[in-house]
Design an enzyme around this catalytic site. Sequence first.
Site, short mmCIF file in Angstrom:
data_model
loop_
_atom_site.label_atom_id
_atom_site.label_comp_id
_atom_site.label_asym_id
_atom_site.label_seq_id
_atom_site.Cartn_x
_atom_site.Cartn_y
_atom_site.Cartn_z
N LYS A 257 20.82 -45.19 -4.99
CA LYS A 257 21.38 -44.37 -6.12
C LYS A 257 22.24 -43.15 -5.17
CE LYS A 257 19.09 -45.05 -10.24
NZ LYS A 257 20.17 -45.60 -11.53
N ARG A 332 14.57 -53.56 -16.79
CA ARG A 332 14.26 -54.82 -17.17
C ARG A 332 13.25 -55.62 -16.96
NH1 ARG A 332 20.34 -55.64 -16.72
NH2 ARG A 332 20.90 -53.50 -16.93
#
Length: 477
Positions: A257, A332
């Site tokens: 990121k 997830r």
Amino acid sequence: MTTIKHSPKALKSISTVVIANKATKFDGLDLSPAELKYVNQKIKADEKSLVINQFNRLFFIKIKDDKKSGSALAESLRIEGASQASMLNKHKYTEVQILNYTGDDSNTLALAEGMALANHQFLKYRKEAKKEANSLSSIHVIVDKKQATAIAELNHVIEGTMIARNLVNEPQSYLTAEQFSKEMQAVGKSAGFRVEVFNKAKIKALKMGGLLAVNMGSQLPPTFTVMEYKPKNAKNKNPYVLVGKGVVYDTGGLSLKPTGNSMDYMKCDMGGGAAVVGTMYAIAKSKLPIYVVGLVPATDNRPGENAYCPGDVLTMMDGQTVEMLNADAEGRLILADALHYAKRYKPELTIDLATLTGAAAAAIGGYGIVAMGTADEAMKNKLKESGNNVYERLVELPLWDEYGDLLKSDIADMKNIGGPVAGAITAGKFLQKFIDYPWMHFDIAGPAFTHKADKYRGNGGTGVGVRLLSDFLKRQS
Ligand code: BES
Ligand code: ZN
Ligand code: ZN
């Protein structure tokens, strides 16, 4: 910690809030003739919120907005309470009482709730913590004695919210996965629920391939925490299972990121796990007759030398394979194993909470929670009602089959990312592949963290989810 306390009658000479109607008469409230004149003038001019500095105390008047009722009214009172708390702290008052002329005790409790929530601070790392600490510590509510249980429960939910906020505010330099699990054990001890922590060896033995893959770049082991609150008088045979994303820090892994307004606040990525333990605290402290299990898979997500690589194929705990194409879609992966693990409980309902996608935050901002799931309509409506009650509102998105097509992989059973559209939904569709029970997914990426104080939601971790789930589980018990 600010405590809300029941008082049978008004107390003399402490700061006071009066919740009133436009027609309320304010004589007999220790206001001088000049003050009374001022109040009557202002109210006549349709002023809704007044404050008088009487030098030994602050005296607030809140005129109930007649156009508001239910959820909107309660929210306006919480917000009022938050701004009053900040004034009381500025003047270093330690106590306040709330009188209410509207005939409805729930108005008093809403205002008190806003005050108590607003009063929270995270000062652990401040040298001048003592000096900076808010002065307000007791909120006396003058309500019917029948409200005693409601007051106790409200205090527990507020404490649970503080637990969640503190955990979110802790940087990963302190809150590693193992430390997070230790904190959950401590909360279990203080509130009275069982906590079991699986270490890396146990996680390997269970073949939690998603959690292990995300952990590969880390210097530190993952954990999987199982919390169980099962009172003898529980109304339900099969538990409600709460699953919380516990990524203690999300660098994005090899799909790194950028720092600004992204990685710089990714200590918040265990906000779902924090909400689960905060909720377990509140319901156990209130001794609700309901069987609830909490599951929190935890790790940091880093680009270490052994980190999993985009293109890798993982085998998940349930045996399905995932082509991992973006190391930043890690939530997830760890949730999938936890959702599979939950099957052994044959849950009445499973709810997962996760700071899962930037797409959810972009869709509705911090103003609510993006929800989707397979629970029946009646259950969904109950959840939405709780969302409105506590103003952690749910916005439902569809789980149409077509979104599932976006997860098709050329070589594995699925990929861990969809396409350029519907990012919050494809994350939900991914999770749906790992459930066989009624399920809801709450994406809290928007409301989990604020960058500046937001009314009573605080600055930093908000504890979102605790009030919502506590309200829902109370109404199911
Ligand atoms: N932890 C982030 C999501 C997030 C974003 C949380 C903003 C809080 C605030 C999550 O793991 C993530 O990085 N998701 C990616 C998924 C994408 C790579 C498919 C995202 O949303 O960009
Ligand atoms: Zn990520
Ligand atoms: Zn994440």
